[in-house]
Design a protein around this motif. Structure first.
Motif, PDB file in Angstrom:
ATOM      1  N   GLN A 206      66.568  -3.291 146.072  1.00 45.04           N
ATOM      2  CA  GLN A 206      68.177  -3.054 145.315  1.00 45.04           C
ATOM      3  C   GLN A 206      68.185  -1.426 145.547  1.00 45.04           C
ATOM      4  OE1 GLN A 206      67.356  -4.339 141.309  1.00 45.04           O
ATOM      5  NE2 GLN A 206      68.169  -6.471 141.896  1.00 45.04           N
ATOM      6  N   PRO A 207      69.248  -1.161 145.717  1.00 40.36           N
ATOM      7  CA  PRO A 207      70.951  -1.894 145.808  1.00 40.36           C
ATOM      8  C   PRO A 207      71.341  -2.151 147.254  1.00 40.36           C
ATOM      9  CG  PRO A 207      71.125   0.508 146.292  1.00 40.36           C
ATOM     10  CD  PRO A 207      69.584   0.869 145.897  1.00 40.36           C
ATOM     11  N   TYR A 208      70.252  -2.553 148.276  1.00 40.09           N
ATOM     12  CA  TYR A 208      71.084  -2.626 149.417  1.00 40.09           C
ATOM     13  C   TYR A 208      70.869  -4.122 149.469  1.00 40.09           C
ATOM     14  CZ  TYR A 208      68.932   1.485 150.315  1.00 40.09           C
ATOM     15  OH  TYR A 208      68.844   3.017 149.317  1.00 40.09           O
ATOM     16  N   PHE A 209      70.348  -5.098 148.708  1.00 31.57           N
ATOM     17  CA  PHE A 209      70.191  -6.606 149.138  1.00 31.57           C
ATOM     18  C   PHE A 209      70.450  -7.502 147.642  1.00 31.57           C
ATOM     19  CE2 PHE A 209      68.748  -4.603 152.590  1.00 31.57           C
ATOM     20  CZ  PHE A 209      69.122  -5.429 153.729  1.00 31.57           C
ATOM     21  N   SER A 210      70.816  -8.574 147.606  1.00 30.13           N
ATOM     22  CA  SER A 210      70.778  -9.344 146.253  1.00 30.13           C
ATOM     23  C   SER A 210      70.635 -10.356 146.448  1.00 30.13           C
ATOM     24  CB  SER A 210      71.881  -9.279 145.256  1.00 30.13           C
ATOM     25  OG  SER A 210      73.197  -9.899 146.403  1.00 30.13           O
ATOM     26  N   VAL A 211      69.875 -11.689 145.472  1.00 25.85           N
ATOM     27  CA  VAL A 211      69.254 -12.669 145.606  1.00 25.85           C
ATOM     28  C   VAL A 211      70.148 -13.686 144.710  1.00 25.85           C
ATOM     29  CG1 VAL A 211      67.332 -12.279 144.611  1.00 25.85           C
ATOM     30  CG2 VAL A 211      67.683 -14.476 146.539  1.00 25.85           C
ATOM     31  N   GLU A 212      70.619 -14.963 145.345  1.00 21.38           N
ATOM     32  CA  GLU A 212      70.802 -16.300 143.856  1.00 21.38           C
ATOM     33  C   GLU A 212      69.319 -16.408 143.509  1.00 21.38           C
ATOM     34  OE1 GLU A 212      73.321 -18.286 146.366  1.00 21.38           O
ATOM     35  OE2 GLU A 212      75.138 -17.073 146.631  1.00 21.38           O
ATOM     36  N   SER A 213      70.444 -16.329 141.935  1.00 22.57           N
ATOM     37  CA  SER A 213      68.283 -16.848 141.431  1.00 22.57           C
ATOM     38  C   SER A 213      68.244 -18.331 141.796  1.00 22.57           C
ATOM     39  CB  SER A 213      69.513 -16.492 139.897  1.00 22.57           C
ATOM     40  OG  SER A 213      70.389 -17.742 139.320  1.00 22.57           O
ATOM     41  N   GLU A 214      69.179 -19.059 141.760  1.00 23.37           N
ATOM     42  CA  GLU A 214      69.162 -20.604 141.996  1.00 23.37           C
ATOM     43  C   GLU A 214      69.277 -21.407 143.175  1.00 23.37           C
ATOM     44  OE1 GLU A 214      72.227 -22.712 139.839  1.00 23.37           O
ATOM     45  OE2 GLU A 214      71.995 -22.179 138.262  1.00 23.37           O
ATOM     46  N   THR A 215      69.414 -20.364 144.577  1.00 25.47           N
ATOM     47  CA  THR A 215      69.265 -21.212 145.785  1.00 25.47           C
ATOM     48  C   THR A 215      68.219 -20.626 146.358  1.00 25.47           C
ATOM     49  OG1 THR A 215      71.227 -19.776 146.691  1.00 25.47           O
ATOM     50  CG2 THR A 215      71.424 -22.139 145.483  1.00 25.47           C
ATOM     51  N   ILE A 217      69.237 -17.905 148.775  1.00 27.95           N
ATOM     52  CA  ILE A 217      70.169 -16.850 149.358  1.00 27.95           C
ATOM     53  C   ILE A 217      70.113 -15.208 148.968  1.00 27.95           C
ATOM     54  CG2 ILE A 217      72.227 -17.167 150.517  1.00 27.95           C
ATOM     55  CD1 ILE A 217      72.771 -19.828 149.785  1.00 27.95           C
ATOM     56  N   ILE A 218      69.627 -14.348 150.032  1.00 27.47           N
ATOM     57  CA  ILE A 218      70.262 -12.870 149.879  1.00 27.47           C
ATOM     58  C   ILE A 218      70.879 -13.011 150.884  1.00 27.47           C
ATOM     59  CG2 ILE A 218      68.394 -11.328 150.700  1.00 27.47           C
ATOM     60  CD1 ILE A 218      65.397 -12.284 150.896  1.00 27.47           C
ATOM     61  N   LYS A 219      71.698 -11.721 150.132  1.00 29.62           N
ATOM     62  CA  LYS A 219      72.904 -11.203 151.104  1.00 29.62           C
ATOM     63  C   LYS A 219      72.736  -9.481 150.635  1.00 29.62           C
ATOM     64  CE  LYS A 219      75.415 -15.114 148.611  1.00 29.62           C
ATOM     65  NZ  LYS A 219      76.434 -15.655 148.196  1.00 29.62           N
ATOM     66  N   THR A 220      74.027  -9.106 151.594  1.00 30.82           N
ATOM     67  CA  THR A 220      73.843  -7.687 151.233  1.00 30.82           C
ATOM     68  C   THR A 220      74.648  -7.466 150.132  1.00 30.82           C
ATOM     69  OG1 THR A 220      76.045  -7.841 152.476  1.00 30.82           O
ATOM     70  CG2 THR A 220      74.381  -7.202 153.516  1.00 30.82           C
ATOM     71  N   ALA A 221      74.811  -6.127 149.934  1.00 28.06           N
ATOM     72  CA  ALA A 221      74.905  -5.928 148.354  1.00 28.06           C
ATOM     73  C   ALA A 221      75.815  -4.556 148.190  1.00 28.06           C
ATOM     74  CB  ALA A 221      73.504  -5.783 147.310  1.00 28.06           C
TER      75      ALA A 221
END
Length: 791
Positions: A206-215, A217-221
């Motif tokens: 963080q704070p560059y990337f985030s992840v969906e808690s259930e799937t 999936i990593i995304k840019t933040a």
């Protein structure tokens, strides 16, 4: 932390021994009943099943996995209504794990687990229970089946499918751009509780990337992440069970994320002005210098194309791009001259070849710089006024005539004087020469266009003060034609006329050639020589097309009177000055048939060349070869006939035994064989030859001396045997000799020196003198030894 559960016992009722009396669970409860779990084995096999009202009716036992107590884990109790408590019944357990994992108290029916159980290894165990009479061993109840189900506890942490994930995304990506999806699995029971419910979270990145808690999936933040600032990111993702609640187990994985390059940076020159120096003698396409614009991007996004956009040296210089270093190479396109211009100012532009339209808002993706090129003065060789000279001269000009002039001067400011010379490698015959001061070329030998039309020479101009500074120029000299050659026959003409020829009959057509050149074409005229014009037996007609015809003047010719006529012909051209020559045509008188075909002439036929033809030579050579082959074969046959035996028979006498049954005439038969020959060997004719083959040469066989007083037959036979062994002319098949006589011992006994050394006393060799002349040498040798000893 291990959780502790309170166990409640379930009560089962069973009847009808041959049917499944354990009923399935009718209702799932939130807790376990606080009663002892007892499985009742009914003995009323013939009665209907009677159920009493109760809260739970289960056909299975539940057991927690991973039991950590010191005693055996209690599972449940079996009980039969036939059990009076007097110990007459015995309970038996069989099925999965019976006797190993599960044991039963045969008196009380209590079931216990002996080992720790793992639901992930085996979640369900199927067992069978029965009560038998202890004394007879007969069952008192039918066999009943029940299930022991292992209850799950949270003893497995989530595991990622990969230890390390690698991913990449373009730089300057928008927020929420998909990067990669991670996946973790939990070995616990997903149908029971939250032990297998996984929740993802980001621990690092963080704070560059985030992840969906259930799937997962990593995304840019973060917006506008620039590769030039930071290219690599390491993100740590956690997967936690129990829905992420406190006390859940967790596992982590690492995700390496790389930012790939996009063309978001324009090229930039590190300086605004570049200066270079170039000598004026620099060859064309030579590099003057290198410049480079920096581009923070990489690979094809950093490719740069250089160009000269303006400047006073726009046409004098060029620039290319080095694909390996992305540098701009400035080269010379035209020859430099310090005396004309010594400074050039160029404007060079560097631009990206692959522009991304998404980032045009960042500004133009090009840059420019100023390049100053200073031309340096060098000592240059003389320069000719032309790159090549072409001159013309007539072939009849006198020697030392000037045919042209070349000019060269020193381009430097000093204007050093120049001297000229001819490269003699290009004028080996020294036909031309040059004035070293003014460069005028003149002839030194006569010219002939018919011999050589063009003369290609090289003139050298060198500075007098510095002869090393020199230059060369080719001079092409064309020799012009003048009419100095008379025309002549195109070939040697020798023809014939028939004795029965008619008047005005064409017998030969003439043509001529001229070595001189004619701009308007040659025009030849033909005529008879004045001395033959009136008295000739032939006439000449000019066809006005550079040919002429010879015609007969009279009707018949006689070869016995005149066999050959020589007709002089005058050929003239129409150039100035007029050139003429007299050529002779030979005409032979020949006998011809009625069709005009030549039969014979006094001399050799004209159509055959002098000497033997190739066919005649080949025929003669073949005759000689055939003659030689015949001689060789004849000689070989004669040689073979000499070796052929006189007695020719179908049966070879060498390979067959011929039987002769004729009986001799006895002693009175004096014609069969002369026995006196055996008695007197010296009476044999030495010159008698073999009678069975033709003798090759009069070879005289080598004879050995015979004993004078020996007339014994065996001595004669021994002598003849020796002669046959040494006679090279005696064949090996003409006789059969049998030697069965063993000779007597010699009176001389042994002559070996080996026996003589064994005697103690000296021997007397005087008896050797009595043996005759053959032993005289030995007698002299050994007799002299005795005399030496005496002395």
């Amino acid at each position: 932390m291990m959780r502790t559960y309170h166990c409640f016992w379930l009560l089962f009722w069973a009847s009808q021994p041959h049917q499944s009396f354990l009923t399935p669970l009718s209702k799932r409860t939130s807790g376990f009943p606080e009663k002892e779990k007892v499985l009742i084995l009914s003995g009323n096999s013939r009665q209907d099943l009677h159920r009493s009202k109760r809260s739970w009716m289960w056909n299975q036992f539940f057991l927690l996995e991973e039991y950590t107590g010191t005693d055996y884990q209690y599972v449940g109790k079996l009980h039969s209504d036939q059990d009076k408590g007097d110990g007459s019944l015995k309970y038996i357990l069989s099925g999965d794990g019976a006797g190993d994992l599960f044991i039963i108290n045969e008196n009380t029916g209590d079931i216990q687990a002996t080992k720790r159980l793992d639901r992930e290894e085996k979640p369900v165990y199927i067992l069978r229970a029965q009560a038998v009479n202890r004394r007879t061993g007969r069952p008192v109840e039918p066999e009943s089946e029940f299930i022991i189900k292992i209850h799950d506890i949270n003893d497995n942490e989530p595991m990622f499918t990969k230890d390390v994930y690698n991913a990449s995304i373009p730089e300057m990506s928008d927020v929420g751009t998909f990067v990669v999806q991670v996946t973790a699995t939990d070995a616990d029971d997903p149908t029971y509780g939250n032990s297998a419910k996984v929740v993802y979270s980001i621990l690092q990145g963080q704070p560059y990337f985030s992840v969906e808690s259930e799937t997962g999936i990593i995304k840019t933040a973060l917006l506008n992440m620039d590769r030039e600032n930071r290219e690599q990111y390491q993100v740590v993702i956690q997967a936690k069970d129990m829905g992420g609640q406190m006390g859940g187990l967790s596992g982590t994985t690492t995700v390496n994320i790389t930012l790939t390059d996009v063309n978001d940076n324009p090229p930039r020159f590190p300086q605004s002005t570049y200066q270079f120096r170039a000598p004026e003698s620099m060859p064309l396409d030579s590099p003057v210098g290198r410049i480079k614009a920096n581009d923070a991007d990489m690979d094809e996004n950093a490719e740069i194309e250089y160009s000269i956009t303006e400047g006073d040296g726009y046409d004098m210089f060029g620039i290319t791009t080095d694909k390996d270093t992305q540098e701009g190479i400035i080269t010379v396109k035209k020859a430099l001259d310090f005396e004309n211009k010594n400074l050039y100012i160029l404007k060079v532009e560097a631009a990206n070849t692959h522009v991304d339209p998404r980032f045009l808002y960042l500004g133009p993706f090009k840059d420019s710089a100023t390049v100053r090129i200073q031309v340096e003065d060098v000592d240059e060789p003389p320069v000719f006024s032309r790159p090549a000279y072409i001159m013309e001269v007539k072939e009849d000009v006198p020697i030392n005539s000037v045919i042209g002039t070349v000019t060269a001067q020193d381009p430097d400011a000093a204007r050093n004087p120049v001297k000229y010379s001819v490269d003699r490698h290009t004028d080996m015959d020294r036909v031309f020469n040059i004035n070293s001061g003014n460069g005028s070329i003149f002839t030194s030998k006569p010219l002939d266009r018919e011999t050589l039309l063009w003369h290609n020479i090289t003139v050298i101009a060198a500075e007098i003060n510095n002869p090393k500074q020199s230059s060369r120029v080719p001079v092409f000299i064309k020799v012009l034609d003048v009419n100095d050659n008379a025309p002549e026959f195109a070939m040697f003409y020798e023809t014939f006329v028939c004795e029965n020829a008619k008047a005005e009959q064409l017998i030969q057509t003439l043509s001529a050639v001229d070595k001189d050149d004619s701009y308007n074409g040659h025009q030849f005229s033909f005529s008879l020589a004045p001395e033959a014009a009136s008295s000739s037996n032939f006439t000449l007609q000019d066809n006005r097309d550079n040919t002429a015809g010879i015609f007969t003047r009279k009707t018949r010719y006689n070869r016995h009177e005149t066999s050959t006529y020589f007709l002089p012909v005058v050929i003239s051209d129409n150039d100035y000055p007029i050139q003429s020559s007299t050529e002779t045509v030979t005409i032979r008188v020949c006998a011809c048939d009625h069709r005009g075909k030549m039969l014979s002439c006094n001399a050799e036929a004209l159509i055959h060349p002098t000497g033997l033809s190739t066919g005649a030579l080949i025929a003669i050579l073949l005759c000689i070869i055939i003659l030689l082959v015949t001689v060789v074969l004849f000689a070989a046959l004669r040689r073979q006939r000499k070796k052929e035996p006189l007695i020719i028979s179908k049966e070879d006498i060498r390979d067959n035994i011929v039987s002769y049954n004729d009986e001799g005439g006895g002693e009175e038969d004096t014609q069969a064989f002369d026995i006196g020959t055996l008695r007197n060997p010296e009476a044999i004719d030495d010159n008698k030859l073999r009678r069975d083959i033709v003798p090759e040469t009069l070879f005289i066989p080598r004879r050995t001396a015979t004993a004078r007083d020996n007339t014994d037959v065996r001595d004669f036979i021994n002598q003849r045997l020796k002669e046959n062994d040494t006679d090279p002319t005696a064949p090996p098949y003409d006789s059969l000799a049998t030697y069965a006589y063993e000779g007597n011992g010699s009176v001389a006994e042994s002559l070996s020196s080996l026996e003589s050394v064994t005697t103690d006393g000296d021997q007397d060799y005087d008896y050797l003198s009595d043996w005759g002349p053959r032993f005289k040498k030995l007698a002299d040798m050994y007799g002299s030894m005795d005399s030496d000893k005496d002395s």
